[in-house]
Design a protein around this motif. Structure first.
Motif, PDB file in Angstrom:
ATOM      1  N   ASN A   1      17.577 -16.188   9.243  1.00 36.90           N
ATOM      2  CA  ASN A   1      16.398 -15.352   9.070  1.00 36.90           C
ATOM      3  C   ASN A   1      16.269 -14.936   7.607  1.00 36.90           C
ATOM      4  OD1 ASN A   1      15.832 -15.458  11.825  1.00 36.90           O
ATOM      5  ND2 ASN A   1      17.214 -13.745  12.251  1.00 36.90           N
ATOM      6  N   ILE A   2      15.090 -15.219   7.031  1.00 38.34           N
ATOM      7  CA  ILE A   2      14.875 -14.836   5.639  1.00 38.34           C
ATOM      8  C   ILE A   2      14.369 -13.396   5.624  1.00 38.34           C
ATOM      9  CG2 ILE A   2      13.805 -15.401   3.442  1.00 38.34           C
ATOM     10  CD1 ILE A   2      15.702 -17.625   4.539  1.00 38.34           C
ATOM     11  N   SER A   3      15.295 -12.495   5.333  1.00 34.22           N
ATOM     12  CA  SER A   3      14.957 -11.078   5.177  1.00 34.22           C
ATOM     13  C   SER A   3      14.608 -10.864   3.708  1.00 34.22           C
ATOM     14  CB  SER A   3      16.145 -10.239   5.658  1.00 34.22           C
ATOM     15  OG  SER A   3      15.969  -8.890   5.356  1.00 34.22           O
ATOM     16  N   SER A   4      15.189  -9.854   3.083  1.00 38.59           N
ATOM     17  CA  SER A   4      14.932  -9.585   1.659  1.00 38.59           C
ATOM     18  C   SER A   4      15.901  -8.505   1.206  1.00 38.59           C
ATOM     19  CB  SER A   4      13.501  -9.076   1.475  1.00 38.59           C
ATOM     20  OG  SER A   4      13.298  -8.636   0.154  1.00 38.59           O
ATOM     21  N   ALA A   5      16.217  -8.514  -0.092  1.00 33.65           N
ATOM     22  CA  ALA A   5      16.964  -7.371  -0.636  1.00 33.65           C
ATOM     23  C   ALA A   5      16.168  -6.087  -0.377  1.00 33.65           C
ATOM     24  CB  ALA A   5      17.203  -7.561  -2.132  1.00 33.65           C
ATOM     25  N   SER A   6      14.840  -6.239  -0.254  1.00 33.32           N
ATOM     26  CA  SER A   6      13.982  -5.076   0.040  1.00 33.32           C
ATOM     27  C   SER A   6      14.192  -4.535   1.453  1.00 33.32           C
ATOM     28  CB  SER A   6      12.507  -5.455  -0.134  1.00 33.32           C
ATOM     29  OG  SER A   6      12.291  -5.942  -1.431  1.00 33.32           O
ATOM     30  N   GLY A   7      14.948  -5.252   2.268  1.00 31.38           N
ATOM     31  CA  GLY A   7      15.343  -4.720   3.571  1.00 31.38           C
ATOM     32  C   GLY A   7      16.447  -3.690   3.450  1.00 31.38           C
TER      33      GLY A   7
ATOM     34  N   VAL B   1       1.790  -7.320   9.049  1.00 33.66           N
ATOM     35  CA  VAL B   1       3.130  -7.535   8.477  1.00 33.66           C
ATOM     36  C   VAL B   1       4.165  -7.585   9.602  1.00 33.66           C
ATOM     37  CG1 VAL B   1       4.951  -6.482   7.060  1.00 33.66           C
ATOM     38  CG2 VAL B   1       2.583  -6.541   6.229  1.00 33.66           C
ATOM     39  N   TYR B   2       4.070  -6.641  10.537  1.00 34.89           N
ATOM     40  CA  TYR B   2       5.049  -6.623  11.627  1.00 34.89           C
ATOM     41  C   TYR B   2       4.871  -7.816  12.566  1.00 34.89           C
ATOM     42  CZ  TYR B   2       7.890  -2.621  10.707  1.00 34.89           C
ATOM     43  OH  TYR B   2       8.837  -1.806  10.151  1.00 34.89           O
ATOM     44  N   SER B   3       3.621  -8.209  12.766  1.00 28.22           N
ATOM     45  CA  SER B   3       3.357  -9.315  13.684  1.00 28.22           C
ATOM     46  C   SER B   3       3.981 -10.616  13.157  1.00 28.22           C
ATOM     47  CB  SER B   3       1.844  -9.428  13.840  1.00 28.22           C
ATOM     48  OG  SER B   3       1.506 -10.657  14.348  1.00 28.22           O
ATOM     49  N   ILE B   4       3.884 -10.859  11.855  1.00 31.10           N
ATOM     50  CA  ILE B   4       4.447 -12.103  11.291  1.00 31.10           C
ATOM     51  C   ILE B   4       5.942 -11.935  11.011  1.00 31.10           C
ATOM     52  CG2 ILE B   4       4.353 -13.653   9.284  1.00 31.10           C
ATOM     53  CD1 ILE B   4       1.283 -13.039   9.220  1.00 31.10           C
ATOM     54  N   ASN B   5       6.306 -10.886  10.278  1.00 28.98           N
ATOM     55  CA  ASN B   5       7.698 -10.777   9.820  1.00 28.98           C
ATOM     56  C   ASN B   5       8.671 -10.484  10.963  1.00 28.98           C
ATOM     57  OD1 ASN B   5       6.256 -10.915   7.449  1.00 28.98           O
ATOM     58  ND2 ASN B   5       7.214  -9.177   6.458  1.00 28.98           N
TER      59      ASN B   5
ATOM     60  N   HIS C   1       0.879  -1.191   0.000  1.00 28.92           N
ATOM     61  CA  HIS C   1       0.000   0.000   0.000  1.00 28.92           C
ATOM     62  C   HIS C   1       0.905   1.226   0.000  1.00 28.92           C
ATOM     63  CE1 HIS C   1      -3.481  -2.388   1.355  1.00 28.92           C
ATOM     64  NE2 HIS C   1      -2.733  -2.879   2.329  1.00 28.92           N
ATOM     65  N   TYR C   2       0.402   2.325  -0.550  1.00 27.29           N
ATOM     66  CA  TYR C   2       1.104   3.597  -0.388  1.00 27.29           C
ATOM     67  C   TYR C   2       0.944   4.075   1.062  1.00 27.29           C
ATOM     68  CZ  TYR C   2       1.504   3.592  -5.426  1.00 27.29           C
ATOM     69  OH  TYR C   2       1.815   3.241  -6.698  1.00 27.29           O
ATOM     70  N   ILE C   3       1.956   4.776   1.564  1.00 25.43           N
ATOM     71  CA  ILE C   3       1.950   5.157   2.987  1.00 25.43           C
ATOM     72  C   ILE C   3       0.685   5.945   3.345  1.00 25.43           C
ATOM     73  CG2 ILE C   3       3.118   6.583   4.740  1.00 25.43           C
ATOM     74  CD1 ILE C   3       5.791   5.834   3.347  1.00 25.43           C
ATOM     75  N   ILE C   4       0.300   6.870   2.473  1.00 26.23           N
ATOM     76  CA  ILE C   4      -0.843   7.710   2.871  1.00 26.23           C
ATOM     77  C   ILE C   4      -2.158   6.926   2.943  1.00 26.23           C
ATOM     78  CG2 ILE C   4       0.095   9.983   2.245  1.00 26.23           C
ATOM     79  CD1 ILE C   4      -1.392   9.749  -0.413  1.00 26.23           C
TER      80      ILE C   4
ATOM     81  N   GLY D   1       6.090  -0.447  -0.350  1.00 24.00           N
ATOM     82  CA  GLY D   1       6.754  -1.427   0.516  1.00 24.00           C
ATOM     83  C   GLY D   1       7.037  -0.911   1.915  1.00 24.00           C
ATOM     84  N   ALA D   2       6.316   0.114   2.378  1.00 20.25           N
ATOM     85  CA  ALA D   2       6.672   0.727   3.672  1.00 20.25           C
ATOM     86  C   ALA D   2       6.739  -0.309   4.793  1.00 20.25           C
ATOM     87  CB  ALA D   2       5.675   1.824   4.022  1.00 20.25           C
ATOM     88  N   ALA D   3       5.705  -1.132   4.909  1.00 15.49           N
ATOM     89  CA  ALA D   3       5.717  -2.124   5.999  1.00 15.49           C
ATOM     90  C   ALA D   3       6.689  -3.253   5.674  1.00 15.49           C
ATOM     91  CB  ALA D   3       4.315  -2.685   6.219  1.00 15.49           C
ATOM     92  N   TYR D   4       6.616  -3.757   4.437  1.00 14.08           N
ATOM     93  CA  TYR D   4       7.447  -4.918   4.075  1.00 14.08           C
ATOM     94  C   TYR D   4       8.935  -4.576   4.170  1.00 14.08           C
ATOM     95  CZ  TYR D   4       9.139  -8.982   1.488  1.00 14.08           C
ATOM     96  OH  TYR D   4       9.802 -10.132   1.127  1.00 14.08           O
ATOM     97  N   CYS D   5       9.355  -3.507   3.478  1.00 12.76           N
ATOM     98  CA  CYS D   5      10.792  -3.171   3.448  1.00 12.76           C
ATOM     99  C   CYS D   5      11.303  -2.876   4.860  1.00 12.76           C
ATOM    100  CB  CYS D   5      11.045  -1.954   2.563  1.00 12.76           C
ATOM    101  SG  CYS D   5      10.657  -2.222   0.828  1.00 12.76           S
ATOM    102  N   SER D   6      10.528  -2.109   5.631  1.00 13.33           N
ATOM    103  CA  SER D   6      11.022  -1.763   6.970  1.00 13.33           C
ATOM    104  C   SER D   6      11.025  -2.990   7.878  1.00 13.33           C
ATOM    105  CB  SER D   6      10.222  -0.606   7.570  1.00 13.33           C
ATOM    106  OG  SER D   6       8.869  -0.950   7.719  1.00 13.33           O
ATOM    107  N   SER D   7      10.075  -3.904   7.694  1.00 13.11           N
ATOM    108  CA  SER D   7      10.086  -5.131   8.513  1.00 13.11           C
ATOM    109  C   SER D   7      11.306  -5.979   8.160  1.00 13.11           C
ATOM    110  CB  SER D   7       8.796  -5.942   8.326  1.00 13.11           C
ATOM    111  OG  SER D   7       8.764  -6.600   7.070  1.00 13.11           O
ATOM    112  N   LYS D   8      11.672  -5.989   6.883  1.00 11.58           N
ATOM    113  CA  LYS D   8      12.833  -6.787   6.465  1.00 11.58           C
ATOM    114  C   LYS D   8      14.142  -6.131   6.923  1.00 11.58           C
ATOM    115  CE  LYS D   8      10.627 -10.226   4.615  1.00 11.58           C
ATOM    116  NZ  LYS D   8      10.753 -11.576   5.145  1.00 11.58           N
TER     117      LYS D   8
END
Ligand SMILES: NC(=O)c1ccc[n+]([C@@H]2O[C@H](COP(=O)([O-])OP(=O)(O)OC[C@H]3O[C@@H](n4cnc5c(N)ncnc54)[C@H](O)[C@@H]3O)[C@@H](O)[C@H]2O)c1
Length: 254
Positions: free
Chosen positions: A141-147, A111-115, A98-101, A154-161
């Motif tokens: 730990n499987i992170s991501s290049a998106s980390g 996302v944070y609860s699982i990742n 989702h876009y941040i706004i 990717g606000a939640a995904y990238c920051s969680s990674k």
């Protein structure tokens, strides 16, 4: 003799995708594997496939990485089946783009609860078991290049990674005295159902990605699994607190 002969691994999110490939390749290298996921029926299918080639090498465990009692039970069942726990792979993860706004806070929390929280809870429970055994151990730990790079929506995904990378370093720092190593894998785009879901609505995305990848193809789940074998094996016995990027050169971390 396989690189993981005599080792026992619990892999979260192993019903499909990268986690499933890690379980299968671990078994090929001699490990006993516990396949943990919410999708218990798919876990059982994975177990069936592994045990057909390597009898009595795999079990399915009903696991939700956000629920401590299922984590403890998964570890108990692993130890009951195979005697101990030597390797934990924190693979379970989700993406909610989702876009941040417009980001719904419920999706952010999920996302944070699982990742992030799930990685912490499983690491804590597995480390306690490994410390009790007194023989060291290994956490991957499987992170991501998106980390390490931004993706649109990717606000939640990238920051969680990114959080997983930081968490891995602290785990390495705190667990060294127990001879427990902790490392991360940072996959680039990998051909799984998660990725298919993300690209379904964006024609040409994969072609564009492959075009920017020096190795000229997208990663397959087994590319990630091979890195996970190396990190879990004694070949990596002096590697901890590190992160390996597996992206065919699409993302270069420096
Ligand atoms: N596929 C990619 O391009 C890619 C790239 C970088 C990183 N990753 C990471 O690799 C990991 C695996 O991704 P994948 O592409 O195989 O995804 P996938 O969606 O195909 O598989 C993820 C698995 O995790 C399980 N899972 C989800 N929530 C869970 C929970 N609460 N408890 C237990 N299991 C749960 C799912 O049921 C599923 O089986 C994820 O952490 C993902 O972020 C994937």
């Amino acid at each position: 003799m396989g690189l993981l002969e005599g080792k026992v691994a619990l892999i979260t999110g192993a019903a499909r995708g990268i986690g499933r490939a890690i379980a299968e390749v671990y078994a090929e290298h001699g490990a006993k594997v516990a396949i943990g996921d919410l999708r218990l029926e798919e876990c059982r299918q994975v177990v069936k496939g592994i045990n057909a080639h390597y009898p009595d090498s795999a079990i399915a465990v009903d696991l939700d990485v956000t629920v401590p009692k299922t984590i403890n039970r998964a570890i108990e069942e692993t130890v009951a089946a195979f005697g101990e726990l030597n390797i934990l792979v924190n693979d379970a993860g989700i993406h909610r783009p989702h876009y941040i706004i417009d980001f719904p806070v419920e999706d952010w929390d999920l996302v944070y609860s699982i990742n992030v929280r799930g990685t912490f809870l499983c690491t804590q429970a597995a480390a306690l078991q490994m410390i009790k055994q007194g023989k060291g151990g290994c956490i991957i730990n499987i992170s991501s290049a998106s980390g390490k790079k931004p993706d649109p929506q990717g606000a939640a995904y990238c920051s969680s990674k990114s959080a997983i990378i930081g968490f891995t370093r602290v785990a390495a720092l705190e667990f060294g005295k127990y001879r427990i190593r902790a490392n991360a894998i940072l996959p680039g785009a990998t051909n799984t159902e998660m990725l298919q879901g993300l690209i379904r609505d964006v024609p040409g995305l994969i072609e564009e990605l492959v075009d920017k990848t020096p190795m000229g193809r997208m990663a397959e789940p087994r590319d990630q699994a091979n890195a996970a074998v190396f990190l879990a094996s004694d070949l990596a016995s002096h590697i901890t607190g590190d992160a390996i990027v597996v992206s065919g050169g699409e993302f270069m971390d420096s």
